[in-house]
Design a protein around this motif. Sequence first.
Motif, PDB file in Angstrom:
ATOM      1  N   ALA A  12       0.813  -1.218   0.000  1.00  0.00           N
ATOM      2  CA  ALA A  12       0.000   0.000   0.000  1.00  0.00           C
ATOM      3  C   ALA A  12       0.846   1.267   0.000  1.00  0.00           C
ATOM      4  CB  ALA A  12      -0.932   0.003   1.202  1.00  0.00           C
ATOM      5  N   ASP A  13       2.076   1.188   0.516  1.00  0.00           N
ATOM      6  CA  ASP A  13       2.873   2.405   0.642  1.00  0.00           C
ATOM      7  C   ASP A  13       4.249   2.380  -0.009  1.00  0.00           C
ATOM      8  OD1 ASP A  13       3.857   0.592   2.433  1.00  0.00           O
ATOM      9  OD2 ASP A  13       3.873   1.928   4.151  1.00  0.00           O
ATOM     10  N   GLU A  14       4.621   1.273  -0.672  1.00  0.00           N
ATOM     11  CA  GLU A  14       5.931   1.254  -1.313  1.00  0.00           C
ATOM     12  C   GLU A  14       6.044   0.148  -2.355  1.00  0.00           C
ATOM     13  OE1 GLU A  14       9.250   0.168   1.181  1.00  0.00           O
ATOM     14  OE2 GLU A  14       8.050  -1.293   2.258  1.00  0.00           O
ATOM     15  N   GLN A  15       7.001   0.319  -3.257  1.00  0.00           N
ATOM     16  CA  GLN A  15       7.361  -0.743  -4.184  1.00  0.00           C
ATOM     17  C   GLN A  15       8.360  -1.632  -3.459  1.00  0.00           C
ATOM     18  OE1 GLN A  15       8.070   0.015  -8.414  1.00  0.00           O
ATOM     19  NE2 GLN A  15      10.033  -1.000  -8.149  1.00  0.00           N
ATOM     20  N   VAL A  16       8.051  -2.914  -3.363  1.00  0.00           N
ATOM     21  CA  VAL A  16       8.878  -3.853  -2.610  1.00  0.00           C
ATOM     22  C   VAL A  16       9.964  -4.459  -3.490  1.00  0.00           C
ATOM     23  CG1 VAL A  16       8.820  -6.002  -1.286  1.00  0.00           C
ATOM     24  CG2 VAL A  16       6.975  -4.327  -1.033  1.00  0.00           C
ATOM     25  N   TRP A  17       9.614  -4.834  -4.730  1.00  0.00           N
ATOM     26  CA  TRP A  17      10.581  -5.429  -5.649  1.00  0.00           C
ATOM     27  C   TRP A  17      10.079  -5.263  -7.065  1.00  0.00           C
ATOM     28  CZ3 TRP A  17      11.118  -9.284  -9.364  1.00  0.00           C
ATOM     29  CH2 TRP A  17      12.426  -9.668  -9.660  1.00  0.00           C
ATOM     30  N   SER A  18      11.004  -5.084  -7.990  1.00  0.00           N
ATOM     31  CA  SER A  18      10.663  -4.999  -9.397  1.00  0.00           C
ATOM     32  C   SER A  18      11.834  -5.531 -10.208  1.00  0.00           C
ATOM     33  CB  SER A  18      10.369  -3.553  -9.786  1.00  0.00           C
ATOM     34  OG  SER A  18      10.002  -3.481 -11.144  1.00  0.00           O
ATOM     35  N   GLY A  19      11.550  -6.295 -11.253  1.00  0.00           N
ATOM     36  CA  GLY A  19      12.617  -6.798 -12.093  1.00  0.00           C
ATOM     37  C   GLY A  19      12.128  -7.860 -13.065  1.00  0.00           C
ATOM     38  N   GLN A  20      13.083  -8.471 -13.731  1.00  0.00           N
ATOM     39  CA  GLN A  20      12.806  -9.541 -14.688  1.00  0.00           C
ATOM     40  C   GLN A  20      12.895 -10.879 -13.961  1.00  0.00           C
ATOM     41  OE1 GLN A  20      11.644  -7.188 -17.030  1.00  0.00           O
ATOM     42  NE2 GLN A  20      12.111  -8.921 -18.312  1.00  0.00           N
ATOM     43  N   ALA A  21      12.020 -11.797 -14.341  1.00  0.00           N
ATOM     44  CA  ALA A  21      11.988 -13.110 -13.699  1.00  0.00           C
ATOM     45  C   ALA A  21      11.592 -14.172 -14.716  1.00  0.00           C
ATOM     46  CB  ALA A  21      10.998 -13.100 -12.536  1.00  0.00           C
ATOM     47  N   THR A  22      11.888 -15.418 -14.376  1.00  0.00           N
ATOM     48  CA  THR A  22      11.480 -16.537 -15.219  1.00  0.00           C
ATOM     49  C   THR A  22      10.256 -17.254 -14.660  1.00  0.00           C
ATOM     50  OG1 THR A  22      13.036 -18.015 -14.103  1.00  0.00           O
ATOM     51  CG2 THR A  22      13.793 -16.930 -16.138  1.00  0.00           C
TER      52      THR A  22
ATOM     53  N   GLY B  84       0.672 -15.096   2.514  1.00  0.00           N
ATOM     54  CA  GLY B  84       1.704 -16.099   2.315  1.00  0.00           C
ATOM     55  C   GLY B  84       2.853 -15.578   1.481  1.00  0.00           C
ATOM     56  N   GLU B  85       3.707 -16.496   1.083  1.00  0.00           N
ATOM     57  CA  GLU B  85       4.895 -16.142   0.318  1.00  0.00           C
ATOM     58  C   GLU B  85       4.606 -15.997  -1.167  1.00  0.00           C
ATOM     59  OE1 GLU B  85       8.529 -18.241   2.780  1.00  0.00           O
ATOM     60  OE2 GLU B  85       7.785 -19.222   0.981  1.00  0.00           O
ATOM     61  N   VAL B  86       5.295 -15.044  -1.764  1.00  0.00           N
ATOM     62  CA  VAL B  86       5.385 -14.922  -3.217  1.00  0.00           C
ATOM     63  C   VAL B  86       6.839 -15.257  -3.541  1.00  0.00           C
ATOM     64  CG1 VAL B  86       5.256 -13.384  -5.192  1.00  0.00           C
ATOM     65  CG2 VAL B  86       3.609 -13.141  -3.321  1.00  0.00           C
ATOM     66  N   ARG B  87       7.052 -16.322  -4.302  1.00  0.00           N
ATOM     67  CA  ARG B  87       8.412 -16.764  -4.635  1.00  0.00           C
ATOM     68  C   ARG B  87       8.706 -16.407  -6.087  1.00  0.00           C
ATOM     69  NH1 ARG B  87       5.957 -21.043  -2.294  1.00  0.00           N
ATOM     70  NH2 ARG B  87       6.169 -22.389  -4.100  1.00  0.00           N
ATOM     71  N   ILE B  88       9.803 -15.680  -6.274  1.00  0.00           N
ATOM     72  CA  ILE B  88      10.180 -15.205  -7.603  1.00  0.00           C
ATOM     73  C   ILE B  88      11.541 -15.777  -7.954  1.00  0.00           C
ATOM     74  CG2 ILE B  88      10.701 -13.157  -8.981  1.00  0.00           C
ATOM     75  CD1 ILE B  88       8.945 -11.609  -6.837  1.00  0.00           C
ATOM     76  N   THR B  89      11.640 -16.369  -9.141  1.00  0.00           N
ATOM     77  CA  THR B  89      12.937 -16.781  -9.667  1.00  0.00           C
ATOM     78  C   THR B  89      13.368 -15.690 -10.635  1.00  0.00           C
ATOM     79  OG1 THR B  89      12.326 -19.122  -9.482  1.00  0.00           O
ATOM     80  CG2 THR B  89      14.217 -18.582 -10.886  1.00  0.00           C
ATOM     81  N   ALA B  90      14.364 -14.917 -10.226  1.00  0.00           N
ATOM     82  CA  ALA B  90      14.838 -13.791 -11.033  1.00  0.00           C
ATOM     83  C   ALA B  90      15.501 -14.306 -12.305  1.00  0.00           C
ATOM     84  CB  ALA B  90      15.804 -12.937 -10.224  1.00  0.00           C
TER      85      ALA B  90
END
Length: 86
Positions: free
Chosen positions: A11-21, A48-54
Amino acid sequence: MADLTVTVVSADEQVWSGQATMVVAKTKEGEIGILAGHQPLLGVLSAGEVRITAADGGRVTANAEDGFISVENDTVTIAARAAALA
């Protein structure tokens, strides 16, 4: 493999941004995995968790609560009331 453009915001910030597979998130209907070419989707997140493979092979994990996951044209947006990197 083609990449996804991923953004995780609270609600108040960008936590992560990028390219992922790959992105894996927990929705009200169960866990969902997103790869490039996924059909458009709008889902309700469960806490819960959001899992990102960069794209570089690294792994990013964020905890997200009360929000949505949107997928369209290889762009994944996680918009949560509260989210933070684990």
